[in-house]
Scaffold this motif. Structure first.
Motif, PDB file in Angstrom:
ATOM      1  N   HIS A 162      -8.496  -6.307   0.347  1.00  0.00           N
ATOM      2  CA  HIS A 162      -7.949  -4.992   0.673  1.00  0.00           C
ATOM      3  C   HIS A 162      -6.550  -5.050   1.274  1.00  0.00           C
ATOM      4  N   GLN A 191     -19.912  10.197  -0.091  1.00  0.00           N
ATOM      5  CA  GLN A 191     -18.521   9.879  -0.425  1.00  0.00           C
ATOM      6  C   GLN A 191     -17.549  10.262   0.690  1.00  0.00           C
ATOM      7  N   GLY A 210      -7.678   4.201   1.956  1.00  0.00           N
ATOM      8  CA  GLY A 210      -6.823   3.034   2.111  1.00  0.00           C
ATOM      9  C   GLY A 210      -7.191   2.167   3.295  1.00  0.00           C
ATOM     10  N   ASP A 225     -15.236  -1.420   0.238  1.00  0.00           N
ATOM     11  CA  ASP A 225     -14.543  -1.101  -1.021  1.00  0.00           C
ATOM     12  C   ASP A 225     -14.336   0.398  -1.163  1.00  0.00           C
ATOM     13  N   SER A 226     -15.361   1.164  -0.844  1.00  0.00           N
ATOM     14  CA  SER A 226     -15.272   2.608  -0.990  1.00  0.00           C
ATOM     15  C   SER A 226     -14.241   3.205  -0.030  1.00  0.00           C
ATOM     16  N   PHE A 276     -11.653   1.712   1.162  1.00  0.00           N
ATOM     17  CA  PHE A 276     -10.317   1.338   0.691  1.00  0.00           C
ATOM     18  C   PHE A 276      -9.848   2.290  -0.408  1.00  0.00           C
ATOM     19  N   LYS A 277     -10.762   2.646  -1.297  1.00  0.00           N
ATOM     20  CA  LYS A 277     -10.402   3.542  -2.402  1.00  0.00           C
ATOM     21  C   LYS A 277     -10.098   4.952  -1.906  1.00  0.00           C
ATOM     22  N   SER A 278     -10.829   5.423  -0.898  1.00  0.00           N
ATOM     23  CA  SER A 278     -10.691   6.822  -0.487  1.00  0.00           C
ATOM     24  C   SER A 278      -9.567   7.038   0.521  1.00  0.00           C
ATOM     25  N   GLN A 330      -8.146  -0.842   5.250  1.00  0.00           N
ATOM     26  CA  GLN A 330      -7.970  -2.254   4.909  1.00  0.00           C
ATOM     27  C   GLN A 330      -8.860  -3.095   5.821  1.00  0.00           C
ATOM     28  N   HIS A 381       0.809  -1.217   0.000  1.00  0.00           N
ATOM     29  CA  HIS A 381       0.000   0.000   0.000  1.00  0.00           C
ATOM     30  C   HIS A 381       0.842   1.266   0.000  1.00  0.00           C
TER      31      HIS A 381
END
Length: 812
Positions: free
Chosen positions: A595, A505, A587, A580-581, A583-585, A589, A215
């Motif tokens: 993740h 978000q 990180g 998931d969201s 993790f994308k924004s 885990q 990461h």
């Protein structure tokens, strides 16, 4: 569903009404304000004006212009000034800005000047100015094209404690920090400062962890340097947690390598104010060697950062009393490099005792674990075992009211706090802790409203604060009977339905939302799985009357419905999507495979299908019985299975991890008096029994499940040399008893069991290899109808853990 939708519509109207009433109070309109700074020295301003302009722009879309003059009566202003500069301001702007009560270091005044439709922010010093801007941003109503500020938020305040900060370690073991970019660290550190933090603790590239992770955006040494630079630019102090990992600090080659490493690390940092060296966790130096080694480290540190000090903690996993005696002798010797002592997790000695043993001039820093829920310094009090199985040690864990208790129990002995954190899961706790370090009389709801107002939006301040507090309330009491869990979800679903797209978000909102869905899903599963287990047991009862094959088959079918026909799949799916969201924004885990989380850390979403009842163990036991050939063989085995916890006629059974048995445990202090459990018992969770590692794979579950009774996963425990005492009454004075004990838990210790009359039930025996032990109880122990059983471990061991007790009355 119509009723629920109507509730939403009525609630939205009510929220709008409440918001309108709230904002109809006298408020200063700052939508067209200009920023005037009486301070122009960049070494004092330290980007504070930039912070104000940028954070306002993010929330309102308004870019505040700068002005170089103040014209009373001509427009609105936000004025930034130091206390010493106030007399030079136009008289119209001095109202409230000057005070007979002087500000202390880092303090500020925040004045709403309705006469001039302006706000004046006065700092005692550079940090005070930054914290004043932070308080303005926390209290202002900022919406699109709107900035308003109330006269009610005028305040003059100085921090109660000089040290206020948090650890942000860039290493693989964390659940999100290792995925941060430099920009994300900058923003996160800025936001912590807005709530009064003045220190950030970083870590060296080598710790008790892997050297890198997939990461990481930068090498550890580079990111550590960037973190220090960010702190310097905001005028914050930089601390470093630096453990001793080598095996032999008397070996010249080892010492040279360790000192060379520190030379490189210290040289690379643009700013370093203090280095915290843990006495243990990790590390296992004896005090003589520890302080001798720090003498050498101090030379290297001083070469690159002449004003920096070393701090040390009496942490030790093998805490013999002689270790602490030697530690305090060294601590009081007056080493010129010693900045102070750190009180943190796995410190055996209560902080009151540490303060008594130390020279009064030596400060103590608090190092609270705000990130974990079990197997930690401050576990959730009397947590339902289902939460421990589902959420585990490091889930998203807003515990605002608990944090205030933890803080205020220790604060009188400290110069402040710098928290232990393993990622963003404890985000709410950080802000609560910083506010308590500023003023321990701060109401928790005030901090939560500020948090929500700043990060969710002004319209959600009250509702969002209540929603965050409700997540903590979810974990109070037995889960099966906790009907507030679903009401908590409603609060979050309300914001989810009516919030703007940017709220959806928002990572902080999503962390609360995922916990609300996860909690509701977990309770729904527990209710459902408990019903299935009960129906399976009913079939086994029927089997004791004959036709065992049919009833065993039916019992297995009920148990397997746990995963074959799960409930509330839409809630589970929501958790997966939010994971998931996140993790994308940021990180985050939250699972291992998808993740990249470290197992047993922040990956609580992997537990979405972890069985909450005894399904795996029952299936294993039923399978063993099914292999018997006849009803004559099966029926006694079924009866034994169903009667596992039955102590027999006149006997007693207690699962010490269950609320039903807690009344038997002797507690000299309440939880609020001793939240760290250094002098009193607490509930422990976990199991460590080599040889019992038989597993059954549950489809969809991320973990293999130990095939043991669920009661073995939770115990009553004490730490170190604190005895565990369990009392019984209503015993038959004329009877003889045997005691059967289940020793399970994470600790492996040598335990000794005695009674209140001095009788030895068993001498020291090593736990962790077998689960069940049984012993005779001398008749004189119970001859008065009462008995107190007391367990101790050997000096230097982790503590006592006992999960189950049977007091079996012998036949006359």
């Amino acid at each position: 569903m119509k009723l629920f939708s109507s509730w939403y519509r009525c609630g939205a109207a009510l929220l709008l009404c409440i918001s309108t009433v709230s904002f109809s109070q006298v408020r200063i309109d700052l939508a067209e304000a200009r920023v005037y700074t009486a301070v122009n020295d960049p070494k004092v301003l330290l980007g504070t004006r930039t912070v104000l302009v940028e954070e306002v722009q993010k929330r309102s879309g308004i870019t505040l212009p700068q002005t170089y003059s103040l014209d009373p009566g001509k427009g609105s202003y936000i004025v930034l000034a130091l206390e010493k500069d106030v007399p030079a301001l136009p008289e119209a702007f001095q109202k409230g800005a000057a005070s007979t009560i002087a500000l202390e270091a880092e303090g500020f005044r925040l004045i709403a000047n309705s006469g001039q439709q302006s706000v004046v922010i006065v700092g005692k010093d550079a940090r005070g100015l930054l914290y004043g801007v932070g308080r303005f941003l926390r209290k202002a109503e900022m919406r699109t094209a709107r900035i308003r500020f109330s006269e009610e938020d005028t305040i003059s305040t100085s921090p109660r404690f000089p040290l206020r900060g948090h650890q942000l370690g860039y290493r693989p073991k964390t659940n999100s920090y290792d995925a941060f970019t430099v920009k994300q660290f900058d923003q996160y550190i800025r936001e912590l400062a807005l709530f009064g933090a003045n220190s950030i603790e970083i870590m060296p590239p080598r710790t008790d962890d892997d050297l890198t992770s997939k990461h990481m955006k930068l090498p550890a040494l580079k990111m550590m340097t960037e973190q220090a630079r960010i702190c310097r630019d905001y005028g914050l102090d930089v601390w470093m947690w630096y453990p001793n990992l080598a095996k032999d600090y008397t070996d010249p080659a080892t010492v040279k390598a360790e000192l060379d490493e520190r030379e490189e690390v210290f040289r690379s940092l643009p700013k370093l104010d203090a280095v915290f060296v843990p006495g243990g966790d990790p590390g296992d130096l004896e005090p003589d060697a520890l302080f001798a080694w720090m003498d050498q480290v101090a030379v290297v540190l001083k070469r690159h950062h002449p004003e920096a000090k070393l701090w040390v903690s009496p942490q030790s996993f093998r805490p013999e009393n002689s270790w602490f005696d030697a530690f305090f002798v060294h601590a009081n010797k007056g080493y010129p490099w010693l900045g102070g002592i750190v009180f943190g997790p796995w410190v055996k000695v209560p902080i009151e005792t540490i303060r008594e043993k130390l020279n009064p001039a030596i400060p103590i820093r608090n190092y609270p674990d705000i990130t974990h829920s079990i197997a930690c310094q401050y576990p959730v009090a009397d947590w339902d075992p289902a939460w421990a199985l589902a959420l585990g040690r490091e889930a998203v864990n807003p515990r605002p009211y608990d944090q205030k208790i933890f803080h205020n129990a220790v604060a009188p002995f400290c110069v402040g706090s710098l928290s232990y954190s393993e990622g963003t899961n404890d985000d709410v706790n950080k802000f609560i802790w910083s506010d308590q370090d500023w003023d321990p009389e701060t109401d928790v709801m005030e901090t939560l409203r500020d948090y929500v107002r700043l990060f969710f939006g002004a319209e959600w301040a009250q509702h969002g604060a209540l929603a965050l507090a409700a997540l903590e309330k979810n974990h109070v009491g037995p889960l099966l009977g906790n009907t507030s869990v679903e009401r908590t979800l409603w609060k979050w679903q309300y914001m989810e339905k009516y919030g703007q797209p940017e709220l959806h978000q928002n990572a902080r909102f999503q962390m609360g939302l995922i916990r609300a869905y996860f909690d509701a899903y977990t309770r729904e599963r527990l209710v459902y799985e408990t019903q299935l287990e009960q129906r399976a047991r009913e079939e086994l009862h029927q089997a004791t009357r004959g036709n065992t094959g049919l009833h065993i088959g039916q019992s297995k079918a009920f148990l397997e419905q746990t995963w074959k026909n799960p409930v509330r799949l839409e809630w589970r799916q929501k958790c997966l999507e939010l994971a998931d969201s996140l993790f994308k924004s940021i990180g985050a885990q939250l699972t291992v495979d998808k993740h990249g989380a470290m197992p047993g850390r922040g990956n609580f979403i992997d537990n979405l299908q972890f069985p909450l009842t005894e399904v795996p163990w029952l299936l294993k036991e039923i399978g063993d019985i099914e292999r018997l050939r006849t009803d004559a063989e099966r029926i006694p085995a079924i009866q034994k299975l169903l009667a596992r916890t039955d102590p027999g006629p006149g006997g007693f059974y207690d699962h010490l991890g269950s609320p039903d048995s807690w009344y038997r445990v002797v507690r000299d202090l309440s939880w609020k008096q001793d939240p760290g459990s250094l002098q009193s018992p607490r509930i422990g969770y976990g199991m460590n029994l080599p040889g019992k590692e038989m597993y059954r794979d549950i489809p969809g579950a991320a973990y293999k499940i130990p095939l043991v009774p669920r009661n073995w996963f939770s115990q009553m425990e004490t730490l170190y040399d604190v005895p565990l005492k369990v009392q019984y009454d209503q015993l038959d004075p004329r009877a003889r008893y045997r005691i059967r004990i289940a020793y399970t838990g994470r600790f492996k210790a040598h335990l000794k069991l005695t009674t209140d009359d001095g009788s030895v039930i068993h001498d020291y025996l090593k736990t962790g290899d077998e689960s069940i032990y049984e012993f005779d109880v001398p008749r004189e122990v119970t001859s008065d109808g009462k008995a107190v059983f007391s367990w101790n471990c050997k000096e230097g061991e982790r503590g006592v853990q006992v999960s189950e007790i049977w007091l079996i009355r012998a036949p006359r």
